[in-house]
Write an enzyme that holds these catalytic residues in place. Structure first.
Site, PDB file in Angstrom:
ATOM      1  N   ASP A  62      32.326  54.559  47.266  1.00 38.26           N
ATOM      2  CA  ASP A  62      32.422  53.027  47.253  1.00 38.26           C
ATOM      3  C   ASP A  62      34.050  52.441  47.557  1.00 38.26           C
ATOM      4  O   ASP A  62      34.638  52.196  46.746  1.00 38.26           O
ATOM      5  CB  ASP A  62      31.929  52.515  45.881  1.00 38.26           C
ATOM      6  N   ASP A  89      26.534  42.019  46.150  1.00 37.90           N
ATOM      7  CA  ASP A  89      27.887  42.436  45.965  1.00 37.90           C
ATOM      8  C   ASP A  89      28.450  42.380  47.487  1.00 37.90           C
ATOM      9  O   ASP A  89      28.088  43.252  48.592  1.00 37.90           O
ATOM     10  CB  ASP A  89      27.982  43.902  45.705  1.00 37.90           C
ATOM     11  N   ASP A  91      31.711  42.605  48.287  1.00 35.64           N
ATOM     12  CA  ASP A  91      32.548  43.623  48.411  1.00 35.64           C
ATOM     13  C   ASP A  91      34.185  42.382  48.590  1.00 35.64           C
ATOM     14  O   ASP A  91      34.203  41.388  47.783  1.00 35.64           O
ATOM     15  CB  ASP A  91      33.107  44.443  49.312  1.00 35.64           C
ATOM     16  N   HIS A 116      28.815  38.101  45.322  1.00 33.01           N
ATOM     17  CA  HIS A 116      30.324  37.915  44.897  1.00 33.01           C
ATOM     18  C   HIS A 116      31.278  38.423  45.795  1.00 33.01           C
ATOM     19  O   HIS A 116      30.863  39.503  46.451  1.00 33.01           O
ATOM     20  CB  HIS A 116      30.191  38.465  43.472  1.00 33.01           C
ATOM     21  N   GLU A 118      35.269  39.623  46.132  1.00 31.99           N
ATOM     22  CA  GLU A 118      36.471  40.071  45.087  1.00 31.99           C
ATOM     23  C   GLU A 118      37.898  39.926  45.626  1.00 31.99           C
ATOM     24  O   GLU A 118      38.179  39.694  46.794  1.00 31.99           O
ATOM     25  CB  GLU A 118      35.885  41.427  44.661  1.00 31.99           C
ATOM     26  N   CYS A 126      36.080  51.361  43.845  1.00 33.36           N
ATOM     27  CA  CYS A 126      35.246  50.920  42.652  1.00 33.36           C
ATOM     28  C   CYS A 126      36.020  50.222  41.586  1.00 33.36           C
ATOM     29  O   CYS A 126      37.062  50.600  41.460  1.00 33.36           O
ATOM     30  CB  CYS A 126      34.495  52.098  42.109  1.00 33.36           C
ATOM     31  N   ARG A 161      34.868  37.437  42.083  1.00 35.06           N
ATOM     32  CA  ARG A 161      35.266  38.357  41.247  1.00 35.06           C
ATOM     33  C   ARG A 161      36.542  38.598  41.156  1.00 35.06           C
ATOM     34  O   ARG A 161      37.355  38.644  42.401  1.00 35.06           O
ATOM     35  CB  ARG A 161      34.440  39.575  41.684  1.00 35.06           C
ATOM     36  N   GLU A 191      36.032  41.546  36.546  1.00 34.79           N
ATOM     37  CA  GLU A 191      35.821  43.002  36.252  1.00 34.79           C
ATOM     38  C   GLU A 191      36.539  43.835  35.379  1.00 34.79           C
ATOM     39  O   GLU A 191      37.843  43.430  35.316  1.00 34.79           O
ATOM     40  CB  GLU A 191      36.102  43.312  37.892  1.00 34.79           C
ATOM     41  N   ASN A 213      29.648  42.757  33.770  1.00 39.71           N
ATOM     42  CA  ASN A 213      29.256  43.802  34.568  1.00 39.71           C
ATOM     43  C   ASN A 213      28.904  44.990  33.436  1.00 39.71           C
ATOM     44  O   ASN A 213      30.213  45.656  33.075  1.00 39.71           O
ATOM     45  CB  ASN A 213      30.067  44.150  35.507  1.00 39.71           C
TER      46      ASN A 213
END
Ligand code: MIC
Ligand code: MG
Length: 297
Positions: A62, A89, A91, A116, A118, A126, A161, A191, A213
């Protein structure tokens, strides 16, 4: 049959209402369309579509290798078979703010209820690994603003995020959360929070819904639904849980076949053919097919 009945617009409207209901929304990660159906069958509120799972399914780590179109394609396959809202997700939005804007529209077209974005640097990794970094606040806010502006369905949920907790601490997380809320984010995803006290601090500082999460083997304590609800959390995701369970079972199965020369000792640990067919609604397809035949005949 073939697809779920509610439209994407219906699912988005329902998701929005649920987020402000005060009731914790539980979204396990669906690692494929079939597991989305299983999640729905078990009475959950929605499905999460994880970037970590999508990468892992492709045999990749990831680390930002997947593309917007791969994510949109998988999202569409999953979203269309379930009546539940799907949160995906996205990213970092796959590039600059303009790319994030395009990603919003691709995911709207895919029929999901929200996504979301980030604030990690590209290439992301990750959120529970060491060595990650975040972009400066102004850049992060630009990403969110671009996403909010690009949305065509006002009910499409844009979650912001922040990965700041593990890098800069809870104060910076709260400051970013406030800026993201002002930029138009509908939901906050802090996160790698450590414990319930972190969530409670964020809850006291912002008004918009918060996501927790609950991923395993990471930096966050695994909090139960009662604790999360008391800390003011609105939505919980279990992003990789079903994949981890399935892969563990698959490993055990492979060991057994290899060691015993047959899988017969495993039958009571398998989903029965009958239950699979029921989940797939086989009988409805038979009826449909007979009708087509009768019509032609
Ligand atoms: C939520 C997450 O972004 C995901 O892709 O599912 C991951 C989950 C994980 O790797 O355990 C993350 O927390 O970064
Ligand atoms: Mg991810």
């Amino acid at each position: 049959m073939l697809h779920a009945t509610p439209t994407a617009a219906d699912k988005r409207a329902a998701f929005r209402t649920a987020l402000s209901s005060g009731k914790l929304q539980r979204f396990p990660g669906a690692f494929n369309p079939l597991t989305a159906k299983l999640i729905e069958r078990h009475g959950f509120d929605g499905v999460y579509i994880s970037g970590a799972v999508l990468s892992a399914e492709l045999g990749l780590p990831d680390i930002g290798l997947t593309t917007a179109t791969e994510v949109a394609g998988r999202s569409q396959q999953i979203a269309r078979v379930t009546a539940l809202p799907a949160l995906v997700d996205a990213d970092t939005g796959f590039g600059e703010p303009m790319n994030a804007a395009r990603t919003v529209q691709l995911l709207e077209d895919a029929g999901v209820a929200g996504m979301h974005l980030e604030d990690q640097v590209n290439p992301k990794r990750c959120g529970h690994l060491d060595g990650k970094d975040v972009v400066d606040r102004a850049t992060a806010v630009r990403r969110i603003k671009a996403a909010v502006q690009a949305r065509r369905d006002p009910n499409f949920v844009i979650a912001a995020r922040t990965d700041a907790k593990a890098v800069h601490g809870i104060e910076e997380t709260i400051d970013r959360a406030k800026e993201f809320a002002d930029a138009g984010a509908d939901l906050l995803f802090p996160e790698a929070m450590t414990d319930a006290a972190d969530f409670a601090r964020l809850r006291a500082a912002v008004d918009i819904p918060i996501l927790a999460n609950m991923t395993e083997f990471g930096k966050s304590e695994l909090l139960d639904t009662g604790t999360l609800e008391s800390a003011g959390v609105n939505l919980v995701i279990y992003p990789v849980t079903l994949l981890r369970l399935a892969l563990h079972a698959a490993e055990e199965g492979l060991r057994t076949i290899s060691g015993q020369g047959t899988q017969s000792s495993l039958l009571d640990r398998m989903q029965h053919r009958r239950d699979l067919y029921e989940l797939l609604d086989y009988s409805a397809y038979s009826v449909f097919d007979q009708n087509v035949f009768n019509f032609r005949g």
